[in-house]
Design a protein around this motif. Structure first.
Motif, PDB file in Angstrom:
ATOM      1  N   VAL A  84       0.870  -1.177   0.000  1.00  0.00           N
ATOM      2  CA  VAL A  84       0.000   0.000   0.000  1.00  0.00           C
ATOM      3  C   VAL A  84       0.904   1.222   0.000  1.00  0.00           C
ATOM      4  N   SER A  85       0.741   2.095  -1.005  1.00  0.00           N
ATOM      5  CA  SER A  85       1.570   3.299  -1.113  1.00  0.00           C
ATOM      6  C   SER A  85       0.695   4.537  -1.054  1.00  0.00           C
ATOM      7  N   VAL A  86       1.221   5.560  -0.402  1.00  0.00           N
ATOM      8  CA  VAL A  86       0.616   6.891  -0.426  1.00  0.00           C
ATOM      9  C   VAL A  86       1.574   7.792  -1.179  1.00  0.00           C
ATOM     10  N   GLY A  87       1.084   8.492  -2.178  1.00  0.00           N
ATOM     11  CA  GLY A  87       1.969   9.362  -2.943  1.00  0.00           C
ATOM     12  C   GLY A  87       1.230  10.248  -3.906  1.00  0.00           C
ATOM     13  N   HIS A  88       1.930  11.300  -4.360  1.00  0.00           N
ATOM     14  CA  HIS A  88       1.370  12.245  -5.326  1.00  0.00           C
ATOM     15  C   HIS A  88       1.882  11.992  -6.739  1.00  0.00           C
ATOM     16  N   ARG A  89       3.085  11.453  -6.849  1.00  0.00           N
ATOM     17  CA  ARG A  89       3.736  11.357  -8.147  1.00  0.00           C
ATOM     18  C   ARG A  89       3.057  10.327  -9.066  1.00  0.00           C
ATOM     19  N   SER A  90       2.948  10.707 -10.315  1.00  0.00           N
ATOM     20  CA  SER A  90       2.390   9.780 -11.300  1.00  0.00           C
ATOM     21  C   SER A  90       3.359   8.656 -11.620  1.00  0.00           C
ATOM     22  N   THR A  91       4.646   8.847 -11.309  1.00  0.00           N
ATOM     23  CA  THR A  91       5.659   7.840 -11.652  1.00  0.00           C
ATOM     24  C   THR A  91       5.517   6.550 -10.856  1.00  0.00           C
ATOM     25  N   ILE A  92       4.775   6.569  -9.752  1.00  0.00           N
ATOM     26  CA  ILE A  92       4.641   5.335  -8.964  1.00  0.00           C
ATOM     27  C   ILE A  92       3.361   4.576  -9.302  1.00  0.00           C
ATOM     28  N   ILE A  93       2.551   5.136 -10.192  1.00  0.00           N
ATOM     29  CA  ILE A  93       1.295   4.468 -10.547  1.00  0.00           C
ATOM     30  C   ILE A  93       1.561   3.072 -11.096  1.00  0.00           C
ATOM     31  N   ARG A  94       2.595   2.931 -11.908  1.00  0.00           N
ATOM     32  CA  ARG A  94       2.843   1.674 -12.617  1.00  0.00           C
ATOM     33  C   ARG A  94       3.185   0.510 -11.696  1.00  0.00           C
ATOM     34  N   TYR A  95       3.475   0.770 -10.442  1.00  0.00           N
ATOM     35  CA  TYR A  95       3.817  -0.303  -9.516  1.00  0.00           C
ATOM     36  C   TYR A  95       2.597  -0.815  -8.745  1.00  0.00           C
ATOM     37  N   HIS A  96       1.413  -0.362  -9.118  1.00  0.00           N
ATOM     38  CA  HIS A  96       0.209  -0.700  -8.377  1.00  0.00           C
ATOM     39  C   HIS A  96      -0.892  -1.169  -9.320  1.00  0.00           C
ATOM     40  N   ALA A  97      -1.758  -2.056  -8.830  1.00  0.00           N
ATOM     41  CA  ALA A  97      -2.847  -2.613  -9.641  1.00  0.00           C
ATOM     42  C   ALA A  97      -4.149  -1.867  -9.432  1.00  0.00           C
ATOM     43  N   ARG A  98      -4.297  -1.208  -8.292  1.00  0.00           N
ATOM     44  CA  ARG A  98      -5.514  -0.427  -8.023  1.00  0.00           C
ATOM     45  C   ARG A  98      -5.133   0.889  -7.352  1.00  0.00           C
ATOM     46  N   ARG A  99      -6.042   1.843  -7.473  1.00  0.00           N
ATOM     47  CA  ARG A  99      -5.833   3.129  -6.806  1.00  0.00           C
ATOM     48  C   ARG A  99      -7.071   3.462  -5.987  1.00  0.00           C
ATOM     49  N   LEU A 100      -6.838   3.819  -4.732  1.00  0.00           N
ATOM     50  CA  LEU A 100      -7.896   4.369  -3.883  1.00  0.00           C
ATOM     51  C   LEU A 100      -7.740   5.875  -3.920  1.00  0.00           C
ATOM     52  N   ARG A 101      -8.675   6.532  -4.603  1.00  0.00           N
ATOM     53  CA  ARG A 101      -8.582   7.982  -4.762  1.00  0.00           C
ATOM     54  C   ARG A 101      -9.512   8.651  -3.763  1.00  0.00           C
ATOM     55  N   LEU A 102      -8.917   9.492  -2.887  1.00  0.00           N
ATOM     56  CA  LEU A 102      -9.697  10.283  -1.939  1.00  0.00           C
ATOM     57  C   LEU A 102     -10.015  11.624  -2.573  1.00  0.00           C
ATOM     58  N   THR A 103     -11.275  12.049  -2.498  1.00  0.00           N
ATOM     59  CA  THR A 103     -11.704  13.247  -3.235  1.00  0.00           C
ATOM     60  C   THR A 103     -11.526  14.532  -2.445  1.00  0.00           C
ATOM     61  N   GLY A 104     -11.327  14.454  -1.126  1.00  0.00           N
ATOM     62  CA  GLY A 104     -11.120  15.655  -0.317  1.00  0.00           C
ATOM     63  C   GLY A 104     -12.359  16.162   0.369  1.00  0.00           C
ATOM     64  N   ASP A 105     -13.544  15.624  -0.013  1.00  0.00           N
ATOM     65  CA  ASP A 105     -14.804  16.041   0.612  1.00  0.00           C
ATOM     66  C   ASP A 105     -15.417  14.902   1.418  1.00  0.00           C
TER      67      ASP A 105
END
Length: 583
Positions: free
Chosen positions: A547-568
């Motif tokens: 499980v990774s927390v990050g902003h960079r798009s460069t780490i997307i490729r190392y993951h199979a799913r993304r949990l996106r928090l919307t801020g609200d």
């Protein structure tokens, strides 16, 4: 627990802080040392009484020119003096042993409570103002144990002195007259009036010192904390050339310390003035009461001397509180400072118990599962003020799955990691963790002081093979540290943040956890090193749940799913195209 915190009675707080030592596994030593110290105090009073009696007899023999009696009493004095030296030395020794044993136990007790169930972290989130717990553990316990040993023993010595020397003063009053009148126990009653009246006045004058001492300790703790922050951020301050601004801010933080100190000095001037005057006039009062009878030849010079000594002993016993009020420049606390320290340790102890109770019955439920994955059900996270960061999160992360958590700044990504770790108390829901090892890697990995190889083995502390550690340091680009595994340093200050982050990845591989949770763990690495770290991790631990927390798009490729928090408070899960780890 809040009722305990609200109780302000001093003796309730004193007993709350002091009695656990006497109920602990050290209780036999605690009670034994207490008994020994009590015995030495009683013997000291007996020695003082014997010396006072000897003083009267010796000067009476001098006035009578009784040579044989003088030399006999001189021999007795040598024996008494030797005994006084021995018992006073023993008293100091046993009091100090009592203090250090008590301090050692109490420090261990407080440190365990502070670290237990992450209370040290939870207290930082609490808005109820338990300031500077480090100062309370390091300084206040030392002050508390020293003064709590000293003051009760002083009180016991004073009570026994009052009883024994009151009898002496009563007997010495038999041949005294005041303006021609015989008053039974004249010396005793005059001493009582003088000592009690003086003590009451000093309590009235010195009352504000309790409040001033308390807020001064708080101000000093705040100033020390700011100094530590400057030390820990010295590079940022230096590169910004903001030394002058920081110096101004530090001086501003120190200003309350000076202001409060001056207020204490002014108040203590009144206390000391009365104290010195009180002691000086006390001696004159004793002589004034007995000189007329001496001049009338009703008593000998030995009785004058014995009366003065007995009067002084009883007067100091009655006024021992007064003699502990003026302590500026002394190595131990006054009664007012002692009360302030008791207050600070009491509030710390109650706060720790409250946080332990909250951790025992958390609103967010935690459980251990059988598989290497983790599950989050109905998780809602809030800030301490009640604002929602995340609502109703449901996600299952299977064994070997790799999930990226992303979202705008302030959306609750790091707070979600804290909730998964079990240290965020604000919210509700359920988190199920695997039974095996779970390793959290924050943005700044913790590197304990000591040997580098032991620091890398944190938090499990297992013995690592040096050759294996050296090889892994080469892989993460830290080969220059391979020869320093046994070196002892403050590694968090020795290494840059980027180097510390690479240590974090080396730690993951060497400790081989089933789940790795990275919270902005590559923020100080360039893209090449970031890729190198992820590939090393996934190559060495191909079946790890990540499980990774990050902003960079460069780490997307190392993951199979993304949990996106919307801020609200909202969230959504997205599929990604993950790289396959090398075989």
């Amino acid at each position: 627990m809040d009722d305990d915190l609200a109780r302000t009675g001093f003796f309730h707080r004193l007993l709350y802080v002091a009695t656990p030592f006497f109920r602990s596994e050290q209780r036999l030593a605690a009670w034994g040392l207490l008994v020994v110290n009590v015995i030495t105090v009683l013997v000291i009073v007996a020695m003082n009484y014997a010396l006072t009696v000897w003083n009267g007899s010796f000067f009476d023999a001098m006035q009578r020119y009784d040579v044989a009696e003088i030399w006999r009493l001189f021999g007795i004095f040598l024996g008494l003096a030797a005994m006084v030296v021995v018992i006073n030395t023993a008293s100091q020794y046993f009091a100090q042993i009592f203090q250090i044993r008590w301090r050692r136990w109490m420090t261990g007790h407080m440190v365990d409570g502070w670290m237990d169930r992450e209370a040290h972290y939870r207290m930082q989130l609490d808005d109820r103002g338990i300031d500077n717990p480090d100062q309370r553990i390091s300084d206040d316990i030392d002050f508390f144990t020293g003064q709590t040993v000293n003051l009760p023993l002083s009180a016991l010595q004073s009570v026994v002195t009052i009883v024994s020397f009151s009898v002496m003063l009563w007997l010495l009053s038999r041949n005294l007259r005041l303006f021609g009148l015989y008053i039974p126990g004249l010396l005793l009653w005059m001493n009582l009036i003088y000592a009690i009246g003086g003590t009451w006045l000093i309590l009235l004058i010195g009352k504000p010192l309790f409040w001033l001492n308390n807020i001064q300790q708080r101000a000093q703790g705040n100033f020390r904390f700011e100094l530590i922050r400057v030390r820990d951020n010295s590079e940022a301050i230096a590169t910004a050339h903001s030394g002058d601004a920081e110096a101004t801010r530090l001086k501003r933080t120190f200003a309350p310390v000076v202001e409060i100190f001056y207020r204490r000095v002014y108040r203590t001037v009144f206390v000391n003035t009365f104290n010195f005057s009180f002691n000086t006039l006390g001696g004159l009062l004793a002589f004034g009461l007995v000189i007329p009878s001496y001049l009338a030849k009703r008593i000998l010079i030995g009785t004058v001397s014995q009366t003065n000594n007995a009067f002084g002993q009883t007067q100091q016993a009655f006024a021992f509180i007064l003699n502990n009020f003026s302590s500026i420049g002394q190595g131990y606390l006054s009664i007012t400072e002692w009360r302030a320290v008791v207050d600070r340790l009491y509030t710390l102890e109650v706060s720790l118990r409250r946080h332990h109770a909250a951790a025992t019955a958390p609103r967010i439920a935690y459980a251990r599962g059988d598989e290497a994955g983790l599950a989050i059900e109905g998780l809602t996270l809030t800030l301490p003020d009640g604002r929602k960061l995340l609502e109703g999160l449901d996600i299952a992360i299977g064994p070997g799955e790799r999930v990226l958590i992303s979202g705008p700044t302030g959306s609750g990504k790091s707070t979600l990691v804290r909730a998964i770790a079990g240290i965020w108390p604000f919210g509700e829901g359920r988190v199920t963790m695997p039974a095996g090892r779970v390793l959290f890697v924050p943005q700044r990995p913790y590197l304990p002081n000591g040997k580098l190889i032991e620091s890398i083995a944190f938090p499990y502390g297992e013995a690592l093979e040096p050759a294996r550690v050296a090889a892994m340091l080469e892989r993460v680009g830290l080969g220059h540290l391979a020869g320093r595994l046994e070196a002892e340093q403050a590694w968090d200050r020795e290494l840059s943040l980027g180097e510390q982050q690479r240590i974090g990845f080396a730690r993951c591989v060497l400790l081989r956890p089933e789940v790795v949770i990275l919270d902005e763990a590559t923020s100080s690495l360039d893209e090449d090193y970031e890729a190198r770290m992820y590939r090393t991790l996934l190559d060495e631990l191909p079946g790890v749940t990540l499980v990774s927390v990050g902003h960079r798009s460069t780490i997307i490729r190392y993951h199979a799913r993304r949990l996106r928090l919307t801020g609200d408070g909202g969230w959504r899960v997205e599929a990604l195209a993950a790289e396959t780890p090398a075989a």
